[in-house]
Scaffold this motif. Structure first.
Motif, PDB file in Angstrom:
ATOM      1  N   MET A   1      22.415  56.273  49.068  1.00  0.00           N
ATOM      2  CA  MET A   1      21.977  57.417  48.487  1.00  0.00           C
ATOM      3  C   MET A   1      23.264  58.564  48.740  1.00  0.00           C
ATOM      4  N   LEU A   2      23.587  59.308  47.888  1.00  0.00           N
ATOM      5  CA  LEU A   2      24.363  60.357  48.251  1.00  0.00           C
ATOM      6  C   LEU A   2      23.992  61.668  48.891  1.00  0.00           C
ATOM      7  N   SER A   3      24.586  61.880  50.204  1.00  0.00           N
ATOM      8  CA  SER A   3      24.114  63.071  50.929  1.00  0.00           C
ATOM      9  C   SER A   3      24.516  64.362  50.347  1.00  0.00           C
ATOM     10  N   VAL A   4      23.572  65.308  49.883  1.00  0.00           N
ATOM     11  CA  VAL A   4      23.845  66.604  49.374  1.00  0.00           C
ATOM     12  C   VAL A   4      23.023  67.811  50.226  1.00  0.00           C
ATOM     13  N   ARG A   5      24.324  68.776  50.546  1.00  0.00           N
ATOM     14  CA  ARG A   5      23.633  69.791  51.274  1.00  0.00           C
ATOM     15  C   ARG A   5      23.463  70.992  50.478  1.00  0.00           C
ATOM     16  N   ILE A   6      22.369  71.464  50.524  1.00  0.00           N
ATOM     17  CA  ILE A   6      21.845  72.666  49.468  1.00  0.00           C
ATOM     18  C   ILE A   6      21.267  73.918  50.398  1.00  0.00           C
ATOM     19  N   GLY A   7      21.655  74.945  50.097  1.00  0.00           N
ATOM     20  CA  GLY A   7      21.339  76.217  50.711  1.00  0.00           C
ATOM     21  C   GLY A   7      20.418  76.952  49.592  1.00  0.00           C
ATOM     22  N   PHE A   8      19.468  77.509  50.382  1.00  0.00           N
ATOM     23  CA  PHE A   8      18.668  78.583  49.653  1.00  0.00           C
ATOM     24  C   PHE A   8      18.263  79.771  50.642  1.00  0.00           C
ATOM     25  N   SER A   9      17.568  80.801  49.726  1.00  0.00           N
ATOM     26  CA  SER A   9      17.302  81.848  50.457  1.00  0.00           C
ATOM     27  C   SER A   9      15.747  81.818  50.328  1.00  0.00           C
ATOM     28  N   PRO A  10      14.925  82.168  51.489  1.00  0.00           N
ATOM     29  CA  PRO A  10      13.662  82.091  51.448  1.00  0.00           C
ATOM     30  C   PRO A  10      12.894  83.316  50.660  1.00  0.00           C
ATOM     31  N   LEU A  11      12.586  82.803  49.103  1.00  0.00           N
ATOM     32  CA  LEU A  11      12.344  83.656  48.249  1.00  0.00           C
ATOM     33  C   LEU A  11      11.285  82.513  47.429  1.00  0.00           C
ATOM     34  N   ASN A  12      10.293  83.107  46.702  1.00  0.00           N
ATOM     35  CA  ASN A  12       9.236  82.223  45.946  1.00  0.00           C
ATOM     36  C   ASN A  12      10.390  81.743  44.487  1.00  0.00           C
ATOM     37  N   ASP A  13      11.504  82.252  44.413  1.00  0.00           N
ATOM     38  CA  ASP A  13      12.125  81.842  43.109  1.00  0.00           C
ATOM     39  C   ASP A  13      13.104  80.629  43.632  1.00  0.00           C
ATOM     40  N   ALA A  14      13.122  80.034  44.860  1.00  0.00           N
ATOM     41  CA  ALA A  14      13.644  79.113  45.479  1.00  0.00           C
ATOM     42  C   ALA A  14      12.678  77.878  45.087  1.00  0.00           C
ATOM     43  N   ALA A  15      11.523  78.209  44.577  1.00  0.00           N
ATOM     44  CA  ALA A  15      10.600  76.910  44.439  1.00  0.00           C
ATOM     45  C   ALA A  15      11.112  75.530  43.881  1.00  0.00           C
ATOM     46  N   LEU A  16      11.940  75.642  42.843  1.00  0.00           N
ATOM     47  CA  LEU A  16      12.214  74.451  42.621  1.00  0.00           C
ATOM     48  C   LEU A  16      13.035  73.670  43.457  1.00  0.00           C
ATOM     49  N   VAL A  17      13.773  74.294  44.335  1.00  0.00           N
ATOM     50  CA  VAL A  17      14.726  73.709  45.274  1.00  0.00           C
ATOM     51  C   VAL A  17      13.670  73.095  46.382  1.00  0.00           C
ATOM     52  N   VAL A  18      12.743  73.592  46.788  1.00  0.00           N
ATOM     53  CA  VAL A  18      12.162  73.090  47.745  1.00  0.00           C
ATOM     54  C   VAL A  18      11.139  72.241  47.278  1.00  0.00           C
ATOM     55  N   LEU A  19      10.586  72.206  46.117  1.00  0.00           N
ATOM     56  CA  LEU A  19       9.537  71.399  45.582  1.00  0.00           C
ATOM     57  C   LEU A  19      10.191  69.962  45.629  1.00  0.00           C
ATOM     58  N   ALA A  20      11.330  70.032  44.975  1.00  0.00           N
ATOM     59  CA  ALA A  20      12.023  68.673  44.900  1.00  0.00           C
ATOM     60  C   ALA A  20      12.302  67.992  46.134  1.00  0.00           C
ATOM     61  N   GLU A  21      12.380  68.679  47.261  1.00  0.00           N
ATOM     62  CA  GLU A  21      12.292  68.077  48.749  1.00  0.00           C
ATOM     63  C   GLU A  21      10.772  67.533  48.995  1.00  0.00           C
ATOM     64  N   ALA A  22      10.042  68.321  48.808  1.00  0.00           N
ATOM     65  CA  ALA A  22       8.640  68.303  49.279  1.00  0.00           C
ATOM     66  C   ALA A  22       8.020  67.223  48.478  1.00  0.00           C
ATOM     67  N   LEU A  23       8.398  67.044  47.465  1.00  0.00           N
ATOM     68  CA  LEU A  23       7.432  66.073  46.240  1.00  0.00           C
ATOM     69  C   LEU A  23       8.362  64.847  46.152  1.00  0.00           C
ATOM     70  N   GLY A  24       9.817  64.645  46.796  1.00  0.00           N
ATOM     71  CA  GLY A  24      10.392  63.561  46.687  1.00  0.00           C
ATOM     72  C   GLY A  24      11.322  63.288  45.476  1.00  0.00           C
ATOM     73  N   PHE A  25      11.417  64.510  44.534  1.00  0.00           N
ATOM     74  CA  PHE A  25      12.156  64.141  43.543  1.00  0.00           C
ATOM     75  C   PHE A  25      13.556  64.116  43.704  1.00  0.00           C
ATOM     76  N   TYR A  26      13.969  64.531  44.609  1.00  0.00           N
ATOM     77  CA  TYR A  26      15.713  64.195  45.018  1.00  0.00           C
ATOM     78  C   TYR A  26      15.804  63.026  45.334  1.00  0.00           C
ATOM     79  N   SER A  27      15.026  62.294  46.294  1.00  0.00           N
ATOM     80  CA  SER A  27      15.234  60.791  46.352  1.00  0.00           C
ATOM     81  C   SER A  27      14.997  59.955  45.452  1.00  0.00           C
TER      82      SER A  27
END
Length: 381
Positions: free
Chosen positions: A1-27
């Protein structure tokens, strides 16, 4: 797997970025992602510039500012998708809200005119200027407030004092009387209201029913070196959007956002922002994630309007170099999303749902109107 570093600001509109981690869509897309919760937009911009991040949840204006040579000029940034629409709110002090109500201001335009009277009164009695807080100078928040003020006959440069603050600190400054109002992403405006520190005056949908706000930013060099990963990352976020659009997932979405590693805000404030009548955040991958060139041009026009850059650039070339609808189409096609035929559309002027030409099927789009009735039209041959 390719390692990717992603930054985000703690806001509701970061939802897709955090959901993709929490639900396994990145992997699922073959990516080993590590998320970095950042304190402010300058941090994210600088870390992208120096290669400390490969991608980030950013203000829709940030990559365009780079394209206009505003701020650090290290590295090119591209935006293959938007991360939804809307999500911000404007909060004012309770005292100011009482003045607006006393003047009978019930619309955005009337509230801006009422604020002009407040400004005139303060000047007459030698009080300080109205002070408004934003999270970043080159931000949609700044442009929204300026547009609103100007519509009421207020000169945003001469008659208003601007300060830059982290969204999580704005409510405290409002409570202490340091500022008169602020514009920020949710859930911080809703938290300010719940705590009695201010009152939400309006949210994004009242200003622009389908307002662009955040995008996925990719470091240009990284995207060039890993073109398949750039598309896979975009696809993972689109999949997160498909999940988020299921009404049965609403409670889980709020719970995930409230986690310590993500937004780290009270669940009640997050739910208030996501609820109908809240900040209006739209996460629909079909209607709210396409990186419209017309959005880029509207924002570039705001840079010019407010004297942040000169009108000497090839704005079409800058918009198309930064916003990348081609990558969105590559990521979206395997998910069964319809692909718009054009990269631009009129912004404003659609006060009812309308059909967007796309393949394999046209897309039913939400209304697209600005509060002052303005329309940003695409030039067609």
């Amino acid at each position: 797997m390719l390692s990717v570093r992603i930054g985000f600001s703690p806001l509701n509109d970061a939802a897709l970025v955090v959901l993709a981690e929490a639900l396994g869509f990145y992997s699922a897309e073959g990516l080993d992602v590590s998320l970095s919760r950042e304190a402010n937009w300058s941090n994210i911009r600088d870390k992208l510039s120096y290669g400390l991040l490969d991608a980030a949840h950013v203000l829709a204006t940030l990559p365009l500012a780079r394209g206009l040579w505003l701020g650090p000029a290290i590295g090119h940034i591209i935006a293959p998708m938007a991360l939804g629409a809307n999500g911000n709110s404007v909060v004012i002090s309770s005292k100011l809200k009482e003045v607006f109500e006393g003047l009978g201001a019930s619309t955005l335009l009337e509230s801006a005119r009422a604020l002009r009277l407040v400004i005139q009164h303060r000047r007459a009695v030698s009080e300080g200027k109205v002070t408004l807080a934003i999270p970043f100078n080159y931000s949609p928040h700044h442009f929204v407030l300026r547009h609103w003020l100007a519509a009421g006959g207020i000169d945003p440069d001469r008659q208003v004092q601007w300060v830059v603050l982290p969204p999580s600190r704005m409510a405290d400054h409002l409570r202490d009387g340091v500022i008169d109002g602020f514009c920020s992403g949710s859930p911080w405006p809703q938290m300010a209201e719940l705590n009695g520190n201010g009152v939400v005056l309006f949210s994004d949908p009242a200003f622009w029913t389908l307002k662009p706000e955040k995008v996925l930013a990719l470091r240009g060099v990284w995207a060039e070196e890993h073109p398949e990963a750039a598309v896979a990352l975009t696809r993972a976020l689109l999949r997160a959007g498909q999940w988020a659009m299921d009404p049965s997932h609403a409670d889980e979405l709020a719970l995930i956002l409230s986690r310590e590693a993500y937004v780290r805000a009270p669940l009640e404030a997050i739910q208030a922002a996501l609820a109908p009548g809240g900040a209006g955040l739209i996460l629909d991958p079909q209607t709210a994630t396409f990186p419209w060139i017309s959005h880029a041009k509207w924002f570039i026009g705001q840079f010019v309007r407010w004297g942040l850059t000169e009108g000497i650039h090839d704005f079409d070339a800058i918009a198309r170099r930064v916003y990348r609808p081609d990558l969105w189409r590559q990521a979206a096609a395997p998910l069964g999303l319809s692909l718009p035929f054009e990269d631009e559309k009129d912004e404003g002027g659609a006060d009812a749902p309308w059909m967007l030409p796309a393949a394999p099927d046209p897309v039913l789009m939400p209304p697209n109107t600005l509060f002052d009735g303005g329309v940003f039209r695409v030039r067609r041959a």
